[in-house]
Design an enzyme around this catalytic site. Structure first.
Site, short mmCIF file in Angstrom:
data_model
loop_
_atom_site.label_atom_id
_atom_site.label_comp_id
_atom_site.label_asym_id
_atom_site.label_seq_id
_atom_site.Cartn_x
_atom_site.Cartn_y
_atom_site.Cartn_z
N GLU A 124 31.53 13.40 8.16
CA GLU A 124 31.37 12.24 7.29
C GLU A 124 30.59 11.21 8.09
OE1 GLU A 124 34.91 10.09 6.13
OE2 GLU A 124 33.70 8.76 4.88
N LYS B 195 37.51 8.93 14.91
CA LYS B 195 36.86 7.69 14.48
C LYS B 195 37.89 6.63 14.11
CE LYS B 195 34.44 10.23 11.76
NZ LYS B 195 33.63 10.78 10.69
N ARG C 65 42.66 20.91 16.62
CA ARG C 65 41.92 19.68 16.88
C ARG C 65 41.87 19.44 18.38
NH1 ARG C 65 40.81 15.47 13.34
NH2 ARG C 65 40.47 13.71 14.73
P1 ATP Z 1 37.89 11.51 12.70
O1 ATP Z 1 39.33 11.47 13.02
O2 ATP Z 1 37.02 11.36 13.89
O3 ATP Z 1 37.50 10.61 11.57
P2 ATP Z 1 37.34 13.48 10.82
O4 ATP Z 1 37.88 14.83 10.65
O5 ATP Z 1 37.71 12.51 9.78
O6 ATP Z 1 37.67 13.01 12.25
P3 ATP Z 1 34.69 14.16 10.10
O7 ATP Z 1 33.42 13.48 10.33
O8 ATP Z 1 35.16 14.30 8.72
O9 ATP Z 1 35.78 13.44 10.96
O10 ATP Z 1 34.69 15.57 10.85
C1 ATP Z 1 33.72 16.56 10.75
C2 ATP Z 1 34.29 17.83 11.30
O11 ATP Z 1 34.67 17.66 12.65
C3 ATP Z 1 35.53 18.26 10.55
O12 ATP Z 1 35.45 19.64 10.31
C4 ATP Z 1 36.64 17.92 11.48
O13 ATP Z 1 37.72 18.79 11.32
C5 ATP Z 1 35.99 18.09 12.84
N1 ATP Z 1 36.67 17.28 13.84
C6 ATP Z 1 36.83 15.94 13.84
N2 ATP Z 1 37.56 15.55 14.89
C7 ATP Z 1 37.86 16.68 15.59
C8 ATP Z 1 38.60 16.95 16.78
N3 ATP Z 1 39.18 15.98 17.48
N4 ATP Z 1 38.69 18.23 17.20
C9 ATP Z 1 38.10 19.20 16.52
N5 ATP Z 1 37.41 19.03 15.40
C10 ATP Z 1 37.29 17.78 14.92
MG MG Z 2 37.10 12.59 7.84
#
Ligand code: ATP
Ligand code: MG
Length: 568
Positions: A101, A331, A321
């Site tokens: 995102e 984020k 994760r």
């Molecule tokens: P955040 O907590 O940083 O907002 P998010 O999952 O909301 O994480 P996205 O931009 O939606 O952020 O993530 C894109 C991809 O990266 C998703 O498939 C998510 O599962 C993966 N991802 C995000 N954070 C991690 C992490 N700490 N470890 C592994 N994969 C991650």
């Molecule tokens: Mg997200």
């Protein structure tokens, strides 16, 4: 083809130059002997051949190296790292996607997800899509889209197509109408608190009985902006009695009136992740959709949406994760630190963002090794930075020139010292990296810490120069005497000539969060001191090893003052 010694030397030299940008004889010899043991019998001759070949190859352009290299084959090492196994994968037909995102800068957790997606696709000769999952107008920006692409390219990840979820809004609306017709969804006009209460008490509301026609006309009103945020949502007809709370008529669409960075004011109703993600995966031909484990409870919903719409079902795969002790890898945790001004910005060296890691001197190859080492495992280990830093050190060791840095300098004079020119090698075993020459006359800066460690009568060596003995220590006053060039005194100390000293500091990032996850106020350390004059020739962004101190990266150059960041 049976290869003779010269061919074997050629291929390993080319490979070394290809992998590390510069062929380094010391790194090549082992490989050559491994493949041609007889070469050991005349090491002098073998080394000579390797040196010559390295000199030849190091003058070639990268394309030429690639071309020559393509003529050779290499025995593949077995079990080099955990292979990524995808269930039901067909060679050449695998499609994965990395769906960030654009609501912030990419971090090392994203690197893990993206590397898994990319490595899996590559392994099966398939492709990876980069999909911006942008259905949250309030949080998303073009700046973040750009930062994510830049981050991926820096990591060495390449995508086949770049898509945007928000480009398919009309289709989502059509699928929503289809759901109304099939009695799979309804517009709910209850207050948010009532919706919450209903879910908690497992009781369906009256809205769920609405007829398709009424749902469609309400949905149109929502889209036309005739209803306000929070006044209505679209819900999936799941199972209000389900033990899985996710299935209790989850939200599929909500009203958001804020303008969208890409679609402007065109849309006022936005799909939820639970609606958009499965549809996008299905429409885009994704065969294997990977996501982090915390989504596992949402898996039934993912498939329920696709079944309701009779769309093709991709395979879902979960992985753990990435969490690192003391680091905010999300984020949700990073954004407030930036908004409250607790860190300098997205590239604050203490942050786990790609931008910050780069600024700190962490190499993309080290990140790749680190994140892929976990594979697709669902085990939640909480590693610390050590493994990443060890990997990084290994890579930096061969690439970085050496320099002298003296922390908290104290000036000493060496009695009886001759004028002597020191020849300092830029790298202990890579002569092609050159040397620097420094004229000395007995006056030096050495670090306060080293000074304190010298006992009376002890002989130490000023690195690459000569021996010195501490002959007198009286109420803080110390006398040093020249003690000849020969022999190697046990302790070697780096030094800087006062006339040539350049003032500098090294910023040392430490854990940003404590055990409880609270911000650590003094998480940025600082060592100040002087470094040698040759450091002035470094350009910003260059990494060097400060001997007996560590790897650092030049962050900022001001007249007469250098700021470095500690890498590892
Ligand atoms: P955040 O907590 O940083 O907002 P998010 O999952 O909301 O994480 P996205 O931009 O939606 O952020 O993530 C894109 C991809 O990266 C998703 O498939 C998510 O599962 C993966 N991802 C995000 N954070 C991690 C992490 N700490 N470890 C592994 N994969 C991650
Ligand atoms: Mg997200």
């Amino acid at each position: 083809m049976a290869e003779g010694l010269e061919e074997i030397i050629r291929k390993h030299t080319l490979k070394n130059a290809y992998d590390y940008k510069l062929a380094i004889p010391a790194k090549i010899i082992g490989k050559v002997i491994g493949e041609f043991p007889a070469a050991k019998e005349n090491m002098k001759e073998t080394m000579k051949l390797i040196n010559e070949e390295a000199m030849r190859v190091n003058r070639l352009a990268r394309e030429e190296i690639e071309k020559e290299l393509s003529l050779f084959s290499f025995a593949t090492k077995k079990e080099e790292k955990k292979e990524i196994e995808l269930p039901g994968a067909v060679q050449g037909k695998v499609v994965t996607r990395f769906p960030p995102e654009p609501s912030g800068y990419p971090h090392i957790g994203h690197a893990k997800a993206a590397w898994l997606d990319f490595a899996a696709a590559t392994r099966y000769g398939g492709k990876m899509l980069l999909r911006f999952d942008d259905t949250n107008p309030e949080k998303e920006r073009q700046e973040y889209v750009d930062a994510i692409k830049e981050g991926l390219l820096w990591l060495g990840i390449d995508w086949a197509d770049e898509t945007y979820t928000s480009d398919r809004m009309e289709e989502f609306y059509a699928y929503c109408d289809e759901m109304f017709v099939k009695f799979k969804a309804y517009v709910c006009t209850c207050l948010p608190e009532e919706v919450k209460k209903g879910r908690l008490e497992k009781i369906a509301c009256d809205c769920s009985a609405r007829e398709p026609q009424e749902n469609m006309s309400l949905f149109r009103k929502m889209r036309e902006g005739k209803m306000e945020e929070g006044e209505a949502i679209v819900r999936f007809r799941g199972d209000m009695k389900s033990e899985n709370t996710v299935m209790r008529d989850p939200t599929l669409f909500r009203i958001v009136k804020a303008p969208h960075y890409r679609q402007g004011e065109k849309y006022k109703v936005w799909p939820s992740y639970d609606f958009a993600a499965p549809i996008m995966d299905s429409l885009e031909g994704v065969t294997h959709a990977m996501r982090t484990k915390e989504y596992e409870l949402r898996n039934p919903l993912y498939f329920a949406v696709l079944r309701a719409l009779e769309l093709r079902e991709p395979k879902l795969i979960e992985f753990s994760r990435l969490e690192i002790k003391g680091a905010p890898i999300s984020k949700r945790l990073i954004t407030p630190l930036i908004e409250q001004g607790k860190v300098e910005g997205w590239d604050d060296p203490r942050l786990p963002t790609l931008k910050a890691l780069k600024r700190r001197g962490i190499l993309p190859e080290a990140i790749r090794e680190f994140v892929l080492s976990f594979g697709l495992s669902k085990v939640e280990s909480e590693p610390n930075w050590d493994r990443l830093l060890a990997e990084n050190r290994k890579l930096l060791d061969e690439r970085c020139a050496r320099r002298f840095f003296v922390k908290e300098p104290v000036r000493i004079a060496v009695l009886g010292a001759p004028k002597k020119e020191a020849v300092l090698k830029n790298h202990p075993n890579q002569p092609q990296m050159g040397e620097r020459r420094v004229m000395t006359n007995g006056d030096f800066y050495i670090s306060k810490e080293d000074l304190a460690s010298i006992s009376l009568g002890e002989t130490f060596r000023l690195k690459e120069l000569y021996n010195v003995t501490l002959v007198e220590r009286e109420n803080g006053k110390m006398k040093f005497r020249y003690d000849g060039d020969a022999g190697l005194a046990a302790k070697k100390i780096q030094w800087v000539v006062p006339e040539e000293a350049v003032r500098c500091k090294v910023r040392v990032p430490k854990d940003l969060l404590d055990e409880q996850g609270n911000f650590v106020e003094n998480s940025m350390g600082e060592d100040s001191g002087v470094c040698e004059r040759s450091c002035l020739e470094l350009s910003e962004g260059t990494g060097v090893q400060f001997e007996r101190y560590g790897y650092v990266r030049l962050d900022k150059k001001e007249s007469g003052f250098l700021t470095f960041i500690f890498s590892c």
